[in-house]
Design a protein around this motif. Structure first.
Motif, PDB file in Angstrom:
ATOM      1  N   GLU A 276      -4.956-114.762 -11.499  1.00  0.00           N
ATOM      2  CA  GLU A 276      -5.468-113.808 -12.488  1.00  0.00           C
ATOM      3  C   GLU A 276      -4.329-112.998 -13.112  1.00  0.00           C
ATOM      4  N   LYS A 277      -3.356-112.626 -12.290  1.00  0.00           N
ATOM      5  CA  LYS A 277      -2.217-111.871 -12.831  1.00  0.00           C
ATOM      6  C   LYS A 277      -1.503-112.690 -13.904  1.00  0.00           C
ATOM      7  N   ALA A 278      -1.238-113.948 -13.586  1.00  0.00           N
ATOM      8  CA  ALA A 278      -0.566-114.831 -14.549  1.00  0.00           C
ATOM      9  C   ALA A 278      -1.407-114.991 -15.799  1.00  0.00           C
ATOM     10  N   TYR A 279      -2.731-115.092 -15.598  1.00  0.00           N
ATOM     11  CA  TYR A 279      -3.641-115.268 -16.735  1.00  0.00           C
ATOM     12  C   TYR A 279      -3.619-114.042 -17.649  1.00  0.00           C
ATOM     13  N   ILE A 280      -3.632-112.859 -17.047  1.00  0.00           N
ATOM     14  CA  ILE A 280      -3.617-111.625 -17.841  1.00  0.00           C
ATOM     15  C   ILE A 280      -2.321-111.530 -18.653  1.00  0.00           C
ATOM     16  N   VAL A 281      -1.211-111.799 -18.001  1.00  0.00           N
ATOM     17  CA  VAL A 281       0.091-111.725 -18.690  1.00  0.00           C
ATOM     18  C   VAL A 281       0.140-112.745 -19.834  1.00  0.00           C
TER      19      VAL A 281
ATOM     20  N   LEU B 253       0.209-111.904 -23.846  1.00  0.00           N
ATOM     21  CA  LEU B 253       1.326-112.456 -24.619  1.00  0.00           C
ATOM     22  C   LEU B 253       0.805-113.219 -25.841  1.00  0.00           C
ATOM     23  N   LEU B 254      -0.222-114.018 -25.635  1.00  0.00           N
ATOM     24  CA  LEU B 254      -0.802-114.777 -26.747  1.00  0.00           C
ATOM     25  C   LEU B 254      -1.364-113.839 -27.820  1.00  0.00           C
ATOM     26  N   ILE B 255      -2.035-112.763 -27.379  1.00  0.00           N
ATOM     27  CA  ILE B 255      -2.606-111.811 -28.345  1.00  0.00           C
ATOM     28  C   ILE B 255      -1.496-111.116 -29.130  1.00  0.00           C
ATOM     29  N   VAL B 256      -0.441-110.721 -28.430  1.00  0.00           N
ATOM     30  CA  VAL B 256       0.695-110.072 -29.110  1.00  0.00           C
ATOM     31  C   VAL B 256       1.335-111.039 -30.109  1.00  0.00           C
ATOM     32  N   LEU B 257       1.515-112.276 -29.691  1.00  0.00           N
ATOM     33  CA  LEU B 257       2.096-113.284 -30.595  1.00  0.00           C
ATOM     34  C   LEU B 257       1.197-113.511 -31.811  1.00  0.00           C
ATOM     35  N   ALA B 258      -0.114-113.476 -31.591  1.00  0.00           N
ATOM     36  CA  ALA B 258      -1.058-113.700 -32.691  1.00  0.00           C
ATOM     37  C   ALA B 258      -0.967-112.595 -33.741  1.00  0.00           C
ATOM     38  N   TYR B 259      -0.468-111.422 -33.337  1.00  0.00           N
ATOM     39  CA  TYR B 259      -0.204-110.349 -34.303  1.00  0.00           C
ATOM     40  C   TYR B 259       1.217-110.443 -34.861  1.00  0.00           C
ATOM     41  N   TYR B 260       2.164-110.714 -33.962  1.00  0.00           N
ATOM     42  CA  TYR B 260       3.585-110.577 -34.329  1.00  0.00           C
ATOM     43  C   TYR B 260       4.084-111.704 -35.252  1.00  0.00           C
ATOM     44  N   ILE B 261       3.845-112.920 -34.848  1.00  0.00           N
ATOM     45  CA  ILE B 261       4.396-114.068 -35.601  1.00  0.00           C
ATOM     46  C   ILE B 261       3.916-114.109 -37.058  1.00  0.00           C
ATOM     47  N   PRO B 262       2.612-113.907 -37.311  1.00  0.00           N
ATOM     48  CA  PRO B 262       2.161-113.939 -38.710  1.00  0.00           C
ATOM     49  C   PRO B 262       2.821-112.880 -39.587  1.00  0.00           C
TER      50      PRO B 262
ATOM     51  N   GLY C 272      -5.421-115.110 -43.952  1.00  0.00           N
ATOM     52  CA  GLY C 272      -5.512-113.901 -43.130  1.00  0.00           C
ATOM     53  C   GLY C 272      -6.918-113.680 -42.592  1.00  0.00           C
ATOM     54  N   ALA C 273      -7.925-114.081 -43.367  1.00  0.00           N
ATOM     55  CA  ALA C 273      -9.315-113.938 -42.919  1.00  0.00           C
ATOM     56  C   ALA C 273      -9.580-114.813 -41.701  1.00  0.00           C
ATOM     57  N   PHE C 274      -8.942-115.964 -41.675  1.00  0.00           N
ATOM     58  CA  PHE C 274      -9.062-116.861 -40.515  1.00  0.00           C
ATOM     59  C   PHE C 274      -8.468-116.190 -39.276  1.00  0.00           C
ATOM     60  N   GLY C 275      -7.289-115.580 -39.460  1.00  0.00           N
ATOM     61  CA  GLY C 275      -6.645-114.876 -38.351  1.00  0.00           C
ATOM     62  C   GLY C 275      -7.492-113.719 -37.857  1.00  0.00           C
ATOM     63  N   PHE C 276      -8.059-112.987 -38.799  1.00  0.00           N
ATOM     64  CA  PHE C 276      -8.922-111.850 -38.446  1.00  0.00           C
ATOM     65  C   PHE C 276     -10.071-112.315 -37.551  1.00  0.00           C
ATOM     66  N   GLU C 277     -10.731-113.396 -37.912  1.00  0.00           N
ATOM     67  CA  GLU C 277     -11.877-113.854 -37.129  1.00  0.00           C
ATOM     68  C   GLU C 277     -11.438-114.482 -35.803  1.00  0.00           C
ATOM     69  N   LEU C 278     -10.288-115.178 -35.830  1.00  0.00           N
ATOM     70  CA  LEU C 278      -9.827-115.798 -34.576  1.00  0.00           C
ATOM     71  C   LEU C 278      -9.320-114.768 -33.570  1.00  0.00           C
ATOM     72  N   MET C 279      -8.851-113.623 -34.059  1.00  0.00           N
ATOM     73  CA  MET C 279      -8.438-112.567 -33.123  1.00  0.00           C
ATOM     74  C   MET C 279      -9.632-112.122 -32.281  1.00  0.00           C
ATOM     75  N   TYR C 280     -10.784-112.072 -32.927  1.00  0.00           N
ATOM     76  CA  TYR C 280     -12.013-111.745 -32.185  1.00  0.00           C
ATOM     77  C   TYR C 280     -12.250-112.774 -31.086  1.00  0.00           C
ATOM     78  N   LEU C 281     -12.178-114.050 -31.471  1.00  0.00           N
ATOM     79  CA  LEU C 281     -12.490-115.114 -30.505  1.00  0.00           C
ATOM     80  C   LEU C 281     -11.480-115.124 -29.356  1.00  0.00           C
ATOM     81  N   LEU C 282     -10.220-114.984 -29.715  1.00  0.00           N
ATOM     82  CA  LEU C 282      -9.139-114.968 -28.722  1.00  0.00           C
ATOM     83  C   LEU C 282      -9.386-113.875 -27.679  1.00  0.00           C
ATOM     84  N   ALA C 283      -9.633-112.670 -28.152  1.00  0.00           N
ATOM     85  CA  ALA C 283      -9.839-111.546 -27.233  1.00  0.00           C
ATOM     86  C   ALA C 283     -11.135-111.701 -26.441  1.00  0.00           C
TER      87      ALA C 283
END
Lengths: 65, 485
Positions: free
Chosen positions: A7-12, A16-25, B74-85
């Protein structure tokens, strides 16, 4: 709540994936002229699904706490 | 001719759904636990499809298509952020929440928070917040549905009445059993029709207008729709994604669904099938919007940037009648499946945690109040929808902003279950502070501006989350040290 290593590895990994999903774009792919940004977000979610299934199905019943 | 086909498809959808709802009555409803959480006996497939159909509303095929059309990838990213989380939060927390729910006989998320923090008053306040916050979300579904009928020439009022009647019937008949079984039916309709629609667009509509795959990507890329358009400045992206990231822990209609699977295997199946449904549906819906943008650029589709909710209806009008009618009904299905779930959940929180606060000895077999609350909620939602408020997108997201303060107090309770018991003052202050900030912003700025306006470079949703999180962390620490429950 005692977390096991899986679970610890999964959380990290997930954070990380969520941060990358914001950062890279907003850095590398902000001006993409092909489907790379689209595919990037897609791959991130596919990775999260795979990780989640590993934790759910291989993690046994211990994650009930 | 085409209007008759559309009407016939709507009638078929309604009759088939009503038949399914009637059959679901055979399960036998004896108590509120049966009526609202299926007696904790839902199969994995039913649980997954009711989770998906509840989550994915008319916003997808109307709002998100228009959003992709107007603002690009960007709209795709917006909706996928929901799914990811959501996948992350469900995987991490749902196994324990599912186990606690059946052990403690939880029916509602407000009851859950009340019991975890040891306060019936907290459950009451949370239930009231649900009522206030989810009215716009429920209204958005009815408005979207009625707009569809209006676009087809059937009239806004007819659409509104159809939505009200369907939601009432499918909710009232067997509670969650009729909602979950019709959600399965509607979820399948939504995903299959969306796939048929995108195949028709990609394999027929675009090629027949001289657009092949390479041309498709080049047109979108050259016009900036494959990168982040000027709309998606970082604060805006955060404003849109933040409330959705925590949707799985703040919105009662989905939290309640964690309680329902009949065993752990069903719970895992629910998460897997929902994840796959969400991924496929999001990909398809955003591709529909991007395809419409390509068609506008090549000059065969009208420019609808200022009327983005009309992109899907206009595409439907170009499609073969049978396909158009199937897609048309899929949007109705998306709206109805979300709305009846919200109505049922609000009915459960109102009867269990608001009415039940004063009637402490109320039996779970005392069903009449459940039915009365459903009638009232349907009438109230329909009445507001008749006033035709704002854009679907803004209304939907605004609800989640108001519910956002529930994120830190819910996660804190799930993580530190035994330590938070009797520390009910902190969640009350955190919840009311965050809720009042968002409510004040909505009143002062209006629903559209409330979540895109920034303060010190960050959107309202960010400040709501920060304030409620800081109060939760500090408050629980202070109560731990100085207050004895």
């Amino acid at each position: 709540m005692a977390l096991r290593n899986l679970e610890k590895a999964y959380i990290v990994a997930s954070i990380l994936l969520i941060v990358l999903a914001y950062y890279i774009p907003y850095t590398i792919l902000s001006s993409a002229r092909d489907f790379s940004l689209y595919l990037f977000w897609l791959v991130i979610v596919v990775c999260e699904i795979i990780l989640s299934m590993i934790v759910l199905y291989k993690g046994g019943d211990g994650n009930e706490y | 001719m085409s209007i008759e086909v559309y009407i016939a498809m709507v009638v078929f959808y309604f009759l088939a759904g009503t038949l399914i709802a009637l059959i679901s009555r055979r399960i036998g409803i004896k108590s509120s636990i049966d009526y609202y959480v299926a007696g904790y006996r839902l199969s994995g497939l039913l649980a997954a499809m009711t989770y998906a159909a509840t989550t994915y509303s008319a916003f997808m095929m109307i709002g998100l298509v228009g959003f992709s059309y107007t603002t690009g990838v960007g709209a795709f990213g917006f909706e996928l952020m929901y799914l990811l989380a959501t996948i992350f939060l469900l995987t991490l927390f749902s196994p324990r929440v599912w186990a606690w729910a059946r052990r403690n006989k939880w029916v509602t998320p407000s009851q859950m928070l009340g019991e975890l923090y040891g306060s019936r008053f907290l459950a009451l306040v949370v239930a009231v917040v649900y009522l206030i916050a989810l009215i716009p979300y429920a209204t958005a579904q009815l408005v979207g549905l009625a707009n569809l009928f209006e676009g087809l020439g059937l009239g806004y009022s007819i659409g509104l009445l159809f939505g009200i009647a369907t939601v009432f019937l499918w909710t009232y008949l067997a509670g969650i059993w009729s909602v979950a079984t019709t959600d399965l039916y509607q979820g399948l309709w939504m995903i299959i029709s969306s796939l048929l629609f995108i195949f028709w667009i990609l394999l027929f509509l675009l090629p027949s207008n001289g657009v092949d795959v390479g041309e498709y990507a080049r047109i979108l890329g050259d016009n900036g729709y494959l990168g982040l358009t000027s709309f998606w400045k970082l604060p805006i992206f955060i404003a849109f994604t933040l409330p959705w990231i925590f949707f799985a822990v703040t919105n009662p209609q989905v939290v309640q669904r964690i309680y329902m699977p009949r065993n752990k295997k069903s719970l895992k199946t629910m998460i897997l099938y929902f994840s796959l449904f969400g991924l496929v549906y999001t990909v398809v819906v955003t591709l529909v919007g991007l395809s419409a943008r390509v068609l506008t650029i090549v000059g065969v589709f009208p420019e609808l940037a200022k009327q983005r909710d009309l992109v899907t209806p206009t595409l439907i009008s170009l499609s073969p009648v049978l396909l158009g009618s199937i897609v048309f009904v899929s949007i109705i299905a998306a709206a109805v499946s979300t709305l009846d779930s919200i109505i049922l959940t609000l009915s459960s929180t109102t009867s269990n945690d608001i009415y039940g606060y004063w009637r402490k000895n109320r039996s779970s077999k005392d069903m009449y109040i459940n039915y009365i609350v459903i009638v009232i909620l349907v009438i109230v939602t329909g009445g507001i929808a008749a006033l035709k408020p704002g854009f679907v997108v803004e209304l939907s997201v605004l609800s989640s902003v108001m519910l956002l303060p529930l994120a830190p107090i819910t996660i804190a309770a799930w993580v530190y279950r035994e330590k938070v018991y009797r520390k009910y003052r902190t969640p009350l202050v955190a919840l009311l502070s965050g809720f009042l900030i968002s409510f004040y912003a909505a009143i002062v700025l209006g629903p559209k501006k409330a979540f895109i306006t920034t303060f010190y470079g960050a959107p309202v949703s960010f400040w709501v989350l920060i304030v409620s999180t800081v109060i939760t962390v500090l408050g629980l620490g202070i109560e731990e040290k100085f207050v004895r429950g």
